[in-house]
Design a protein around this motif. Structure first.
Motif, PDB file in Angstrom:
ATOM      1  N   ALA A 370       0.863  -1.184   0.000  1.00 54.91           N
ATOM      2  CA  ALA A 370       0.000   0.000   0.000  1.00 54.91           C
ATOM      3  C   ALA A 370       0.896   1.229   0.000  1.00 54.91           C
ATOM      4  CB  ALA A 370      -0.902   0.001   1.226  1.00 54.91           C
ATOM      5  N   LEU A 371       0.605   2.175  -0.907  1.00 50.93           N
ATOM      6  CA  LEU A 371       1.411   3.386  -1.015  1.00 50.93           C
ATOM      7  C   LEU A 371       0.492   4.561  -1.322  1.00 50.93           C
ATOM      8  CD1 LEU A 371       4.314   4.625  -1.123  1.00 50.93           C
ATOM      9  CD2 LEU A 371       4.253   4.207  -3.588  1.00 50.93           C
ATOM     10  N   ASN A 372       0.473   5.540  -0.442  1.00 46.09           N
ATOM     11  CA  ASN A 372      -0.331   6.758  -0.636  1.00 46.09           C
ATOM     12  C   ASN A 372      -1.802   6.441  -0.901  1.00 46.09           C
ATOM     13  OD1 ASN A 372       2.074   8.224  -0.394  1.00 46.09           O
ATOM     14  ND2 ASN A 372       2.445   8.173  -2.611  1.00 46.09           N
ATOM     15  N   GLY A 373      -2.342   5.470  -0.160  1.00 42.27           N
ATOM     16  CA  GLY A 373      -3.754   5.129  -0.287  1.00 42.27           C
ATOM     17  C   GLY A 373      -4.099   4.283  -1.487  1.00 42.27           C
ATOM     18  N   LYS A 374      -3.090   3.843  -2.243  1.00 40.72           N
ATOM     19  CA  LYS A 374      -3.313   3.001  -3.417  1.00 40.72           C
ATOM     20  C   LYS A 374      -2.674   1.629  -3.194  1.00 40.72           C
ATOM     21  CE  LYS A 374      -4.965   6.668  -5.575  1.00 40.72           C
ATOM     22  NZ  LYS A 374      -4.184   7.335  -6.623  1.00 40.72           N
ATOM     23  N   PHE A 375      -3.173   0.645  -3.943  1.00 41.75           N
ATOM     24  CA  PHE A 375      -2.640  -0.714  -3.885  1.00 41.75           C
ATOM     25  C   PHE A 375      -1.701  -0.894  -5.077  1.00 41.75           C
ATOM     26  CE2 PHE A 375      -3.478  -5.105  -2.286  1.00 41.75           C
ATOM     27  CZ  PHE A 375      -2.679  -5.783  -3.169  1.00 41.75           C
ATOM     28  N   ILE A 376      -0.454  -1.262  -4.813  1.00 46.80           N
ATOM     29  CA  ILE A 376       0.542  -1.454  -5.866  1.00 46.80           C
ATOM     30  C   ILE A 376       0.789  -2.950  -6.041  1.00 46.80           C
ATOM     31  CG2 ILE A 376       2.818  -0.862  -6.719  1.00 46.80           C
ATOM     32  CD1 ILE A 376       1.012   1.552  -6.265  1.00 46.80           C
ATOM     33  N   ALA A 377       0.675  -3.434  -7.269  1.00 45.85           N
ATOM     34  CA  ALA A 377       0.946  -4.840  -7.610  1.00 45.85           C
ATOM     35  C   ALA A 377       2.012  -4.858  -8.692  1.00 45.85           C
ATOM     36  CB  ALA A 377      -0.328  -5.533  -8.091  1.00 45.85           C
ATOM     37  N   ALA A 378       3.155  -5.486  -8.405  1.00 45.16           N
ATOM     38  CA  ALA A 378       4.304  -5.428  -9.311  1.00 45.16           C
ATOM     39  C   ALA A 378       4.757  -6.825  -9.712  1.00 45.16           C
ATOM     40  CB  ALA A 378       5.465  -4.684  -8.649  1.00 45.16           C
ATOM     41  N   GLY A 379       5.159  -6.947 -10.988  1.00 43.38           N
ATOM     42  CA  GLY A 379       5.804  -8.171 -11.453  1.00 43.38           C
ATOM     43  C   GLY A 379       4.945  -9.400 -11.298  1.00 43.38           C
ATOM     44  N   GLY A 380       5.589 -10.516 -10.915  1.00 46.99           N
ATOM     45  CA  GLY A 380       4.912 -11.794 -10.833  1.00 46.99           C
ATOM     46  C   GLY A 380       5.099 -12.582 -12.123  1.00 46.99           C
ATOM     47  N   TYR A 381       4.418 -13.699 -12.225  1.00 49.33           N
ATOM     48  CA  TYR A 381       4.561 -14.536 -13.409  1.00 49.33           C
ATOM     49  C   TYR A 381       3.218 -15.141 -13.760  1.00 49.33           C
ATOM     50  CZ  TYR A 381       4.731 -18.235  -9.877  1.00 49.33           C
ATOM     51  OH  TYR A 381       4.441 -19.057  -8.823  1.00 49.33           O
ATOM     52  N   ASN A 382       3.089 -15.540 -15.040  1.00 49.87           N
ATOM     53  CA  ASN A 382       2.003 -16.397 -15.466  1.00 49.87           C
ATOM     54  C   ASN A 382       2.641 -17.660 -16.027  1.00 49.87           C
ATOM     55  OD1 ASN A 382       2.853 -15.668 -18.090  1.00 49.87           O
ATOM     56  ND2 ASN A 382       1.458 -13.930 -18.102  1.00 49.87           N
ATOM     57  N   ARG A 383       1.941 -18.407 -16.831  1.00 50.07           N
ATOM     58  CA  ARG A 383       2.508 -19.681 -17.277  1.00 50.07           C
ATOM     59  C   ARG A 383       3.715 -19.506 -18.187  1.00 50.07           C
ATOM     60  NH1 ARG A 383      -0.623 -23.917 -15.815  1.00 50.07           N
ATOM     61  NH2 ARG A 383      -2.828 -23.522 -15.443  1.00 50.07           N
ATOM     62  N   GLU A 384       3.876 -18.324 -18.774  1.00 48.06           N
ATOM     63  CA  GLU A 384       4.863 -18.189 -19.826  1.00 48.06           C
ATOM     64  C   GLU A 384       6.048 -17.296 -19.499  1.00 48.06           C
ATOM     65  OE1 GLU A 384       2.855 -16.996 -23.342  1.00 48.06           O
ATOM     66  OE2 GLU A 384       1.642 -18.807 -23.458  1.00 48.06           O
ATOM     67  N   GLU A 385       5.898 -16.310 -18.619  1.00 49.13           N
ATOM     68  CA  GLU A 385       7.000 -15.378 -18.438  1.00 49.13           C
ATOM     69  C   GLU A 385       6.861 -14.597 -17.135  1.00 49.13           C
ATOM     70  OE1 GLU A 385       6.988 -12.244 -21.332  1.00 49.13           O
ATOM     71  OE2 GLU A 385       4.852 -11.904 -21.106  1.00 49.13           O
ATOM     72  N   PHE A 402      -1.680   1.621 -14.970  1.00 48.03           N
ATOM     73  CA  PHE A 402      -0.269   1.255 -14.977  1.00 48.03           C
ATOM     74  C   PHE A 402       0.578   2.426 -14.500  1.00 48.03           C
ATOM     75  CE2 PHE A 402      -1.841  -1.779 -18.173  1.00 48.03           C
ATOM     76  CZ  PHE A 402      -1.269  -2.938 -17.690  1.00 48.03           C
ATOM     77  N   ILE A 403       1.640   2.112 -13.747  1.00 49.92           N
ATOM     78  CA  ILE A 403       2.693   3.086 -13.473  1.00 49.92           C
ATOM     79  C   ILE A 403       3.964   2.552 -14.140  1.00 49.92           C
ATOM     80  CG2 ILE A 403       1.629   3.905 -11.347  1.00 49.92           C
ATOM     81  CD1 ILE A 403       3.554   2.194  -9.751  1.00 49.92           C
ATOM     82  N   ALA A 404       5.077   3.243 -13.972  1.00 52.02           N
ATOM     83  CA  ALA A 404       6.308   2.859 -14.662  1.00 52.02           C
ATOM     84  C   ALA A 404       6.661   1.400 -14.367  1.00 52.02           C
ATOM     85  CB  ALA A 404       7.455   3.767 -14.230  1.00 52.02           C
ATOM     86  N   PRO A 405       7.048   0.637 -15.387  1.00 51.50           N
ATOM     87  CA  PRO A 405       7.423  -0.756 -15.154  1.00 51.50           C
ATOM     88  C   PRO A 405       8.780  -0.865 -14.462  1.00 51.50           C
ATOM     89  CG  PRO A 405       7.828  -0.172 -17.431  1.00 51.50           C
ATOM     90  CD  PRO A 405       7.142   1.012 -16.806  1.00 51.50           C
ATOM     91  N   MET A 406       9.033  -1.977 -13.794  1.00 48.54           N
ATOM     92  CA  MET A 406      10.327  -2.221 -13.182  1.00 48.54           C
ATOM     93  C   MET A 406      11.405  -2.332 -14.253  1.00 48.54           C
ATOM     94  SD  MET A 406       9.486  -4.936 -10.118  1.00 48.54           S
ATOM     95  CE  MET A 406       8.767  -6.162 -11.227  1.00 48.54           C
ATOM     96  N   ARG A 407      12.649  -2.144 -13.855  1.00 48.06           N
ATOM     97  CA  ARG A 407      13.770  -2.258 -14.792  1.00 48.06           C
ATOM     98  C   ARG A 407      14.016  -3.705 -15.193  1.00 48.06           C
ATOM     99  NH1 ARG A 407      17.324   2.356 -14.018  1.00 48.06           N
ATOM    100  NH2 ARG A 407      19.118   1.064 -14.555  1.00 48.06           N
ATOM    101  N   ALA A 411       9.744 -12.215 -10.463  1.00 38.94           N
ATOM    102  CA  ALA A 411       8.659 -12.866  -9.738  1.00 38.94           C
ATOM    103  C   ALA A 411       9.257 -13.545  -8.515  1.00 38.94           C
ATOM    104  CB  ALA A 411       7.953 -13.890 -10.634  1.00 38.94           C
ATOM    105  N   ARG A 412       8.376 -14.099  -7.684  1.00 36.21           N
ATOM    106  CA  ARG A 412       8.804 -14.774  -6.446  1.00 36.21           C
ATOM    107  C   ARG A 412       9.631 -13.830  -5.566  1.00 36.21           C
ATOM    108  NH1 ARG A 412       7.646 -20.154  -6.884  1.00 36.21           N
ATOM    109  NH2 ARG A 412       7.385 -21.002  -8.992  1.00 36.21           N
ATOM    110  N   PHE A 413       9.085 -12.653  -5.342  1.00 37.32           N
ATOM    111  CA  PHE A 413       9.730 -11.671  -4.485  1.00 37.32           C
ATOM    112  C   PHE A 413       8.658 -10.987  -3.655  1.00 37.32           C
ATOM    113  CE2 PHE A 413       8.215  -9.325  -8.068  1.00 37.32           C
ATOM    114  CZ  PHE A 413       7.872  -8.081  -7.591  1.00 37.32           C
TER     115      PHE A 413
END
Length: 650
Positions: A370-385, A402-407, A411-413
């Motif tokens: 949670a950041l500034n009243g918003k929910f942030i969901a980053a990265g992760g994986y699906n079956r392919e990538e 969307f916000i800026a993507p990670m560099r 996943a698994r973090f």
């Protein structure tokens, strides 16, 4: 100056003088060894200079390395003025472009793989984004295959759809008019899930029935919305059939089971003009080769049972008008008109049926905070990538953007907030088992920057902020078979890592959090044996102590803190993904089972917004999830729709 036996002299004006002279030589055609032919214009330059700033030209020159004469490179689709601007930049490091040429400079920079210039041009265009140019900017971003640019334009359109809908570019877009028959006392839900069903119906019409998109737009199409929230072809209902399109679990099922891979976004051939021509080939193309964009962008309720939607159908940006009517015997008299004066708030009966908006991507093994009243969901994986994208949920708007993507794809973090910034450490990028890299997100600049690397690669580790330091706890060994006892702390001021006391038990996929000045490591697995043990870290004496175990052994669970207690959600018990939830009371040192989630979720993410716990994503044992549900501590119930009484603090 004499230093250590050497004469040292630094000429501060030399570099500027040399650069200016080299650019003058270029413009005079002196000592040049490359000619760029750009739409009939010849531009001279020096191969070594261009190779240093353009990976694309470096590859061309490197393949022609045996040539001792002048190289010729031809471009028939770039603007000569834009290329000249890039040549000046290559020699002087100064980018000076007329505002009317920025798009052309962007296109040329994309071809030359000059990413910094491309980003600068993209940022400039985004700064000029408004309701009048949003459609043309989206077409441009789509034609460039720029996922970051595209996501920000789409987010703007979501917030300003009605203003955008009044512009000339919008009014020229192809239009699909749908009439949806309803049972008495049934209303259409004003959310994206309805349009996912519509996209399914269009896909089926194109690929299974052999229709063409132009044909579908020639007349009003009649569909039927059933009481169990299925979308059915209206003609089949009238004839007594009941074939269903777009059920709850088959989002975009006729093209792909999952959202489009991030790596495919840059390859999508989206229309830049609104022309319907791409669908001519698509109607007869094999299903497995159909890779153009299918996307719901935004929608608004414009009047009672009238809805407006902007979507991409088979790579074509289109407007979809929906009109719901209760009587199957009558037909629509005209395309619904926009009425800005009407309220767009959902009616109470709609709220009871409206699911919470899902993420754009299904994700498991993601990082959340949670950041500034918003929910942030980053990265992760699906079956392919593994994914780079980062989504931000606004609970007041029930909307993901969307916000800026990670560099780095990862996943698994786990993710934590430290001094107002998001930190992600380690994980997996899908190619190597573990990462040592980390990065942090600054919400003020919408940018990710690198942080000093861990001393060892780490995947499936817990991450937590405590006393203005970032802690990384446990994780997988390099072979991924055993848990680790390691615990490291990062000082963001000194930018250094130090060792802490080791865990009592090896753990990977443990849930880690802070509560009342202590850090907790909950469950996880030693190798593949799930743990119910829990230990607590005291930073004052640098010790870990075992406390009361959970009722259920679990790895890949998520944890949230509310009202001085720990809430552990879902996970995997070694056999099944879990729905069950339990709460730890530190005053009593015991665990209590709570109401279960609506879906089983392992490796999901949770965060507290106000007084509500949000759970997103994960894996239910069969599918990767993009759905959201919330927990109300007062009622001990989980909800996956907007009727949830979820108080949010302002």
């Amino acid at each position: 100056m004499i230093q250590n036996g050497y004469l040292i002299f630094e000429d501060e004006s030399f570099l500027d003088s040399t650069v200016a002279k080299m650019n003058a030589l270029r413009k005079n055609g002196q000592f040049c060894d490359v000619r760029l032919q750009v739409c009939g214009h010849e531009l001279m330059a020096h191969r070594a200079v261009l190779a240093c700033c353009s990976p694309y030209l470096f590859e061309i020159f490197n393949s022609d390395i045996e040539s001792h004469g002048v190289s010729h490179v031809t471009f028939e689709d770039l603007d000569p003025e834009a290329v000249e601007i890039l040549l000046n930049y290559a020699y002087t490091a100064q980018l000076k472009a007329d505002k009317e040429l920025v798009k052309e400079v962007y296109s040329a920079a994309k071809r030359f793989k000059m990413e910094r210039v491309k980003q600068i041009c993209g940022d400039y265009l985004l700064s000029k984004l408004d309701s009048q140019n949003a459609i043309s900017f989206r077409n441009f971003a789509s034609s460039m295959g720029d996922a970051r640019f595209l996501s920000q334009v789409d987010a703007f359109i979501q917030d300003h759809l009605l203003d955008v809908s009044e512009q000339e570019d919008f009014l020229k877009l192809p239009r699909l008019k749908l009439e949806v028959m309803l049972e008495d006392n049934l209303t259409l839900p004003s959310n994206g899930k309805l349009y996912s069903k519509v996209l399914n119906w269009v896909q089926r019409s194109l690929w299974e029935n052999g229709d063409q998109l132009e044909r579908l737009m020639e007349e009003v199409q009649t569909l039927y919305y059933s009481p169990d929230h299925k979308l059915v072809d209206g003609g089949l209902v009238i004839e007594g059939h009941s074939e269903v399109f777009g059920g709850e679990e088959d989002h975009l099922q006729f093209v792909q089971k999952k959202p489009v891979r991030e790596s495919d976004q840059r390859q999508m051939s989206c229309s830049s003009s609104g022309s319907l021509s791409p669908s001519n080939q698509a109607a007869n193309a094999p299903k497995q080769t159909a890779r153009r964009e299918w996307k719901y962008i935004a929608s608004e309720k414009t009047a009672n049972n009238n809805y407006l939607c902007l979507a991409v159908l088979d790579g074509v940006l289109c407007v979809i008008f929906l009109h719901g009517r209760n009587s199957p015997q009558t037909s629509p008299s005209a395309t619904p008109c926009l009425m800005k004066s009407l309220s767009f708030e959902a009616q109470p009966e709609e709220l009871e049926e409206q699911p919470l908006s899902p993420m754009h991507y299904a994700r498991s093994g993601l990082g959340t905070a949670a950041l500034n009243g918003k929910f942030i969901a980053a990265g992760g994986y699906n079956r392919e990538e593994c994914l780079r994208t980062v989504e931000c949920y606004d609970p007041k708007e029930d909307r993901w953007t969307f916000i800026a993507p990670m560099r780095t794809p990862r996943a698994r973090f786990q993710m934590a907030v430290l001094m107002g910034q998001l930190y992600v450490i380690g994980g997996s990028n899908g190619h190597s088992d573990e990462l040592s890299s980390g990065e942090k997100y600054d919400p003020r600049t919408d940018e990710w920057t690198q942080v000093p690397e861990l001393r060892t690669n780490r995947c499936n580790a817990g991450v937590c902020s405590l006393n203005n330091k970032l802690y990384v706890v446990g994780g997988s060994d390099p072979c991924g078979q055993k848990g680790l006892k390691n615990c490291d702390a990062f000082d963001p001021v000194a930018k250094t890592w130090t060792n802490c006391a080791s865990l009592n038990i090896r753990r990977h996929q443990a849930a880690v959090c802070e509560l009342d000045g202590f850090m907790y490591a909950i469950g996880g697995a030693e190798s593949w044996n799930c743990l119910n043990t829990v230990e607590r870290y005291n930073p004052e004496n640098n010790t870990w102590t075992l406390i009361a175990p959970m009722n259920v052994a679990r790895r890949g669970a998520a944890v949230a803190v509310h009202a001085g207690k720990l809430f552990v959600v879902g996970g995997f018990d070694g056999t099944h993904a879990l729905r069950c939830v339990e709460m730890y009371d530190p005053a009593r040192n015991d665990w209590k089972m709570l109401g279960s989630m609506t879906s089983s979720r392992s490796n999901a993410g949770v965060a507290m917004l106000g007084d509500t716990i949000y759970a997103v994503g994960g894996f239910d044992g069969n599918e990767f999830l993009n759905t959201v549900e919330v927990y109300n501590p007062e009622t001990d119930e989980w909800y996956d729709c907007a009727k949830a009484p979820s108080p949010l603090s302002d």
